[in-house]
Enzyme design. Sequence first.
Site, PDB file in Angstrom:
ATOM      1  N   SER A 157      -9.518   1.945   3.295  1.00  0.00           N
ATOM      2  CA  SER A 157      -8.673   2.653   2.367  1.00  0.00           C
ATOM      3  C   SER A 157      -7.697   1.777   1.593  1.00  0.00           C
ATOM      4  CB  SER A 157      -7.886   3.719   3.118  1.00  0.00           C
ATOM      5  OG  SER A 157      -7.017   3.115   4.072  1.00  0.00           O
TER       6      SER A 157
ATOM      7  N   SER B  67      -9.619  -0.529   7.521  1.00  0.00           N
ATOM      8  CA  SER B  67      -9.139  -0.313   6.152  1.00  0.00           C
ATOM      9  C   SER B  67      -8.526  -1.519   5.465  1.00  0.00           C
ATOM     10  CB  SER B  67      -8.129   0.838   6.129  1.00  0.00           C
ATOM     11  OG  SER B  67      -8.792   2.065   6.261  1.00  0.00           O
TER      12      SER B  67
ATOM     13  N   LYS C 257       0.848  -1.202   0.000  1.00  0.00           N
ATOM     14  CA  LYS C 257       0.000   0.000   0.000  1.00  0.00           C
ATOM     15  C   LYS C 257       0.884   1.253   0.000  1.00  0.00           C
ATOM     16  CE  LYS C 257      -3.838   1.948   2.749  1.00  0.00           C
ATOM     17  NZ  LYS C 257      -4.691   1.749   3.931  1.00  0.00           N
TER      18      LYS C 257
END
Lengths: 96, 470
Positions: free
Chosen positions: B150, B174, B75
């Site tokens: 996210s 997330s 990420k």
Amino acid sequence: MDIKVDKELVRKIADMAMLEFSEEEIEEFVSYFEEMFDVFDMLGDISPDYEIPPLPATLHEDEPERRVDYHDLWMRFSLMKNGYLLVPPLRGGDEE
Amino acid sequence: MTIKELRKRFISGELTPLEYMEELLETIRQKERKINAFTHLEKTDTLLKEAELWTEKYKSGEELPPLAGIPVAIKDNIAVKDMPLTCASKILQEFTSPYDATAVRKLKEAGAIIIGKTNLDEFAMGSTTEFSIFGPTHNPVDLERVPGGSSGGSAASVAAGMVPVALGSDTGGSVRQPASFTDTVGIKPSYGMVSRYGLVAFASSLDQIGVLAKNVEDASLIIRVIAGKDKYDATSRELSVKNIFDAFETIDGVKIGVWKELDNHPAEDGVMKVWDDAIMKASKEFQMIPVSLPDIASGIASYYLIAPAEASANLARYDGVRYAWRVLDASTYKEMVKRTRTIGFGKEVKRRIMIGTFALSAGYQDAFYKKAVAMRYRIMQNFEEAFKQVDVILVPTSPKLPWKIGQKMSPSEVYKADLYTIPVNLAGLPAVSIPAGYVDNLPVGIQVIGKYGEDEKVWAVADKLMGLWR
């Protein structure tokens, strides 16, 4: 919450956060704050001085070398108990 | 194919890391334009060269590290040396990391190939992966829908078969919510199990690096690799994990708790249907006990004060002086800082900075922040009480099915969709979201939540349940 949100309050917060907004954005923030206060009402009447209990969640209590004290872990964030910040936020600041 | 199976095939020569990398790059070529899972892909030549190197090493028969030649995506709020670290924000769009996060260093030492960086909501603040300077990520299950967030880029890259595993971060759900939306597995470890060094700070008392994969075995294997105390993160802990390729622990006699108050805070009908079926199936194998968690619905209020408060402090460092981008035509320091932040941060990030600054400002701390902290402790106590009766607790991962990209929702409506994941972060507990079924061709995930530090047990139960629900 019995707090009046107006454009003046939003401007003051924006200055503290070192952000700038147009008049239209400030009005949007007034609505946003009001919306969030409704969410915060879910906290109910819990006291801000709620006594933090001695949490029993100690892991591997009988093995000293692996012992994890849950409470100690959280207290590393003095932020949580005292409202003290680990990273000082920007607060208006001097011009130069 | 699991990582264990991949490794076995690499060792036997049935498949080489180079062939596998070529397969993945072909998948990326075919799908990435529609999905937009990545913010940065390593150069093809570099990736093939690295895969070739591992291929040669496998051929030589030498002893190799556990993830030798396994591609992993990261990420884009986790530092990878010499790769962009943008947090999907304009303010960091020109920033390249000079160092590896501890989790990334451990992956590299274990032989993993870092394939690229994945898309996210700016600074991990969001649940849709729409709030990104790179544009929205599309859900591979249904391209018109959000993949959750996210860590939506990580989830989408795994779901689309572009990588076997990806790192994400979980501050309020997330990793787990995108796992639920994309029919993948998402692990959020106990707070402190994985070092946060190199994870860009959003809300430090809640942030934790997690993993997305197609099965519990792969996701937990990666956590075993990256877990451990780290001198660069004072909150990291040496929590117990098994050796990398060990089987899950036996779970005979495990008691499963089912959240009693769910009826007062129900999910959408489709989600509830899958939930009811899943609980019925689980009850044939496990002892199921209703448990009360009376305060966890108040987690939303607590979280949306604590997380923005910490974020407003953590994001103060982006002042145009220390990192990357800044406006160049300001005439005073204050003007430069204000304009850099105003232009550099997106709308949602500014919302959270504003509410966090407000919550911490003198005069309002008692009414807001301190009450939120008090509620956090009450929620922790709720879990403590519940875990006196059971070993793990089941809760749906999200009250909603993946919604359409661009769907109009007010900020608080979106925040309330985090209702079931947030309490886990507030209490620092381990949890896994696993696929539980489909409704209207859309996936539904259920979380298995465990006691602090009992991550291995949570994974073992999750693996078993996933087998039952598939």
